[in-house]
Design a protein around this motif. Sequence first.
Motif, PDB file in Angstrom:
ATOM      1  N   ASN A 361      48.388  24.743  47.748  1.00 22.00           N
ATOM      2  CA  ASN A 361      49.587  25.376  47.208  1.00 22.00           C
ATOM      3  C   ASN A 361      49.349  26.852  46.943  1.00 22.00           C
ATOM      4  O   ASN A 361      49.794  27.413  45.956  1.00 22.00           O
ATOM      5  CB  ASN A 361      50.046  24.675  45.938  1.00 22.00           C
ATOM      6  CG  ASN A 361      51.448  25.087  45.542  1.00 22.00           C
ATOM      7  OD1 ASN A 361      52.242  25.415  46.430  1.00 22.00           O
ATOM      8  ND2 ASN A 361      51.742  25.076  44.263  1.00 22.00           N
ATOM      9  N   ALA A 362      48.567  27.449  47.795  1.00 25.67           N
ATOM     10  CA  ALA A 362      48.290  28.882  47.660  1.00 25.67           C
ATOM     11  C   ALA A 362      48.633  29.565  48.981  1.00 25.67           C
ATOM     12  O   ALA A 362      48.491  28.954  50.037  1.00 25.67           O
ATOM     13  CB  ALA A 362      46.828  29.110  47.335  1.00 25.67           C
ATOM     14  N   PRO A 363      49.074  30.780  48.908  1.00 29.66           N
ATOM     15  CA  PRO A 363      49.383  31.475  50.150  1.00 29.66           C
ATOM     16  C   PRO A 363      48.115  31.746  50.935  1.00 29.66           C
ATOM     17  O   PRO A 363      47.016  31.703  50.391  1.00 29.66           O
ATOM     18  CB  PRO A 363      50.025  32.777  49.670  1.00 29.66           C
ATOM     19  CG  PRO A 363      49.492  32.971  48.292  1.00 29.66           C
ATOM     20  CD  PRO A 363      49.295  31.607  47.730  1.00 29.66           C
ATOM     21  N   GLY A 366      44.677  29.448  51.029  1.00 27.25           N
ATOM     22  CA  GLY A 366      43.674  29.256  50.003  1.00 27.25           C
ATOM     23  C   GLY A 366      42.309  29.676  50.505  1.00 27.25           C
ATOM     24  O   GLY A 366      42.035  29.672  51.697  1.00 27.25           O
ATOM     25  N   HIS A 367      41.473  30.048  49.605  1.00 23.42           N
ATOM     26  CA  HIS A 367      40.078  30.376  49.920  1.00 23.42           C
ATOM     27  C   HIS A 367      39.927  31.572  50.860  1.00 23.42           C
ATOM     28  O   HIS A 367      38.887  31.723  51.487  1.00 23.42           O
ATOM     29  CB  HIS A 367      39.362  29.167  50.499  1.00 23.42           C
ATOM     30  CG  HIS A 367      38.766  28.301  49.422  1.00 23.42           C
ATOM     31  ND1 HIS A 367      39.285  28.203  48.177  1.00 23.42           N
ATOM     32  CD2 HIS A 367      37.673  27.488  49.431  1.00 23.42           C
ATOM     33  CE1 HIS A 367      38.559  27.377  47.460  1.00 23.42           C
ATOM     34  NE2 HIS A 367      37.571  26.924  48.187  1.00 23.42           N
ATOM     35  N   SER A 368      40.937  32.394  50.956  1.00 27.01           N
ATOM     36  CA  SER A 368      40.755  33.593  51.766  1.00 27.01           C
ATOM     37  C   SER A 368      39.715  34.506  51.119  1.00 27.01           C
ATOM     38  O   SER A 368      39.176  35.383  51.771  1.00 27.01           O
ATOM     39  CB  SER A 368      42.084  34.337  51.933  1.00 27.01           C
ATOM     40  OG  SER A 368      42.610  34.708  50.676  1.00 27.01           O
ATOM     41  N   SER A 369      39.426  34.299  49.852  1.00 25.61           N
ATOM     42  CA  SER A 369      38.412  35.106  49.173  1.00 25.61           C
ATOM     43  C   SER A 369      37.045  34.438  49.198  1.00 25.61           C
ATOM     44  O   SER A 369      36.174  34.768  48.404  1.00 25.61           O
ATOM     45  CB  SER A 369      38.845  35.368  47.722  1.00 25.61           C
ATOM     46  OG  SER A 369      39.200  34.173  47.076  1.00 25.61           O
ATOM     47  N   VAL A 408      39.699  36.765  40.271  1.00 25.85           N
ATOM     48  CA  VAL A 408      40.821  36.730  41.201  1.00 25.85           C
ATOM     49  C   VAL A 408      41.490  35.387  41.021  1.00 25.85           C
ATOM     50  O   VAL A 408      40.828  34.370  40.805  1.00 25.85           O
ATOM     51  CB  VAL A 408      40.343  36.883  42.665  1.00 25.85           C
ATOM     52  CG1 VAL A 408      41.536  36.884  43.607  1.00 25.85           C
ATOM     53  CG2 VAL A 408      39.539  38.156  42.831  1.00 25.85           C
ATOM     54  N   ARG A 409      42.808  35.401  41.115  1.00 30.86           N
ATOM     55  CA  ARG A 409      43.515  34.146  40.905  1.00 30.86           C
ATOM     56  C   ARG A 409      43.197  33.139  42.006  1.00 30.86           C
ATOM     57  O   ARG A 409      43.261  33.439  43.187  1.00 30.86           O
ATOM     58  CB  ARG A 409      45.017  34.373  40.849  1.00 30.86           C
ATOM     59  CG  ARG A 409      45.743  33.036  40.753  1.00 30.86           C
ATOM     60  CD  ARG A 409      47.190  33.143  40.499  1.00 30.86           C
ATOM     61  NE  ARG A 409      47.733  31.797  40.389  1.00 30.86           N
ATOM     62  CZ  ARG A 409      48.950  31.529  39.983  1.00 30.86           C
ATOM     63  NH1 ARG A 409      49.741  32.506  39.645  1.00 30.86           N
ATOM     64  NH2 ARG A 409      49.376  30.293  39.926  1.00 30.86           N
ATOM     65  N   GLU A 410      42.861  31.954  41.580  1.00 27.24           N
ATOM     66  CA  GLU A 410      42.691  30.807  42.479  1.00 27.24           C
ATOM     67  C   GLU A 410      42.987  29.568  41.675  1.00 27.24           C
ATOM     68  O   GLU A 410      43.363  29.644  40.509  1.00 27.24           O
ATOM     69  CB  GLU A 410      41.267  30.756  43.032  1.00 27.24           C
ATOM     70  CG  GLU A 410      41.139  31.381  44.405  1.00 27.24           C
ATOM     71  CD  GLU A 410      39.925  30.859  45.148  1.00 27.24           C
ATOM     72  OE1 GLU A 410      39.474  29.746  44.831  1.00 27.24           O
ATOM     73  OE2 GLU A 410      39.449  31.553  46.045  1.00 27.24           O
TER      74      GLU A 410
END
Lengths: 419, 307
Positions: A361-363, A366-369, A408-410
């Motif tokens: 549910n993340a743009p 997810g886990h792009s960081s 960072v938001r996750e």
Amino acid sequence: MSWYGYGCSYFPPCTDFIYVTDAGACISAGPPCNFPDTVYINHVRGRTETYEWRCPGEEQCVDGDGDGYYTYNSANCPQGNDCNDSDPNINPATIWYKDTDNDGYSNGTTLTQCERPSGYKLASELTSTSGDCNDNNPAVNPSAQEVCGDGIDNNCNGQTDEGCLKCEISITANPNAVWPKNAGSSQTTSIITVSLTNPAPPEGCTVNLSVEPVANSGGHSHSGTRPKGKITDSSGNVISSVNLSNAENSAVVKYTSSEVGGEERIIATVTGGDESEAKIKVRVPGLGSMGESDAWRLTGQTTNHPVNHYGTYTTIGNIGNMAADYYQQFDATLGINDMSLPDGGMFDICGTYNPTDTCLNAPNGGHSSHRKGTGVDIDRTAQSQNGWIRVDRIAIREICKDYGGHLVRESTIHCEFPQ
Amino acid sequence: MINKRVIFIVLIGIIFSTSLAFAQIPSPLKDVKVTGLVMLDSTTGIYTYNYSIFNPPINDGKIFHFEIDITKPLNSQELNSAGLVIRRGVKAQGGMIIRSFEEEVARIKEVLQKPVIPVGAQPPFGQPFPGWITAITVMGTVSWGGSEQSLILPNQTFGGFILTSYGLPGIRDVKIEPDIDIDNLPEQYWENIELTKQLEDSLIYQTKTLGPTAPPADFKPVSFIDYIISMKHEAFSLGWITNQGIEQSLDAKLENAKKKIEQGNKNAAKNILNAFINEVEAQKDKHLTSEAYGLLKYNVEYLIGRL
């Protein structure tokens, strides 16, 4: 001389023959029907001829070609069935050699019979009774010339196109390790050189190029259509082959990595001919494993990504110090969740190789960081002697800052450190 | 009528929910007051810096972190670290975590970006706002950070942030940062490292405060008095010297002492510098803030001791 049709109703002229019985008696008018003897001597013609004499109902044992086989086959003539009693080479014991393509070479297949089988020859009719490696092609036999480039063994020596010019190639990648795309570096390309290692045939060589990811490399233990690198020409067009000749005996193309870390094979093949491959490691350089410790717990491993705790050595040190600081401060062991995969690159947490999959549910999937080994997710609960406690986010933020990082938001508390 | 009321309620709901989503980002901090006091323990030679932070009511952000630059100036002396400890904070189970300066630096040695001067530090101790921790950061700063129960709210002052060092008072950068609720940031910040960093940086308030620094390795009185003069000018521009007449008077004394030093008349220079210190003492808490007082008094005393 044959005495066809002999029987009791016919006798040769007595003046021509003297018939001698087994007992040595001369019979002037020929033997009687029941005459049991088998040997008659024709003195008139100055030679001895041997005949077997049979009465009606019996056959004469005739061996006209003297090959030991008679025309008739019976109890009286046990070696009969000579289908050609005028040719001593043809009889029931004759060996016939298969030569379907009629090129004078047999493949060694034989039949033993009197009648000539279709497609078979006598040994005397052949150049060789064996050695034809393709009895359906008259152009293929031991005396044929090897034809270059047809991919077949023309002269049946077990080799194909021997002595011919072939497309023999090699392929190299420089560098042989690149960064994954979108992981913080532009070093995502490698120069691929495809070269002839020997003179090419006059028609030149078409070399097919393909990229094949090594299964399960990079920490991805899941199915799905794995993105792979692409090969482009100098204009940036994606290509799948290059043409080489003696005039231009090498080609330089470019490999560009995909977002997925791991190992890939760049395979160069000549149709029906040589093959060469170069391996490329797609990785964020310098990543290491976080390792176990009493000061933290490693969490977040999944069947899709069983190894999820890789980072730069600076980051590993920072995370270890961070966990140690938190432990000292709060007497609680932090849960170190996802960092990066062993080679970095896309951390497709959904296990789909789809960077836009939103299973968290993340743009951006997810886990792009988590692509370059500089970030870590801290579990929201920590383990203390008194049980699980909620992690103080602001304290984590402060400790993260001590090591030059920031949150960072996750879905978890993500601390991102400098490169 | 009913329809209009429904529409109004829906609009209010949308506005409310929108404001909720964005209410987590505070405004950039403004006018945060960092007060620094310094005292010298003449028996140990250790300067003790005591800071307090005032978050003015114009801000809506809650301060969770501040840090003071302690990087080592180029070509400066290697300072002693004996007796300097980092009192990191109070453990949840009780007790204070204490490290020596060397232990603290060793903790981050691999990633320390610049050399730092030796310091000791401690968070407010025995104060009614527990939970603050202190550390030397990889950026070459000494930092104090709060936890969820100990943020400095607007119109609050927290004091008792202690720094110790053999370093002379100097003018140092200080950064104060408000907390942002990472978990409730708008969607464009999700996993966007750069944007989040930009947001954090945009909210930070940066100013100057008193902090330890190291004198030059190759000490030259004239150069050092020039350094004091430049700091005095900067102190005036920072508002630490509130009266221009005083500033000019102090300036005149320093320039005069410099001339005497250049002429080789050290005793005359010392006399002038002692007069300078007397004036500083007289103006303390009048036209000189605690920062200007500490800055000028201790640096001039250091100069006098080496003439």
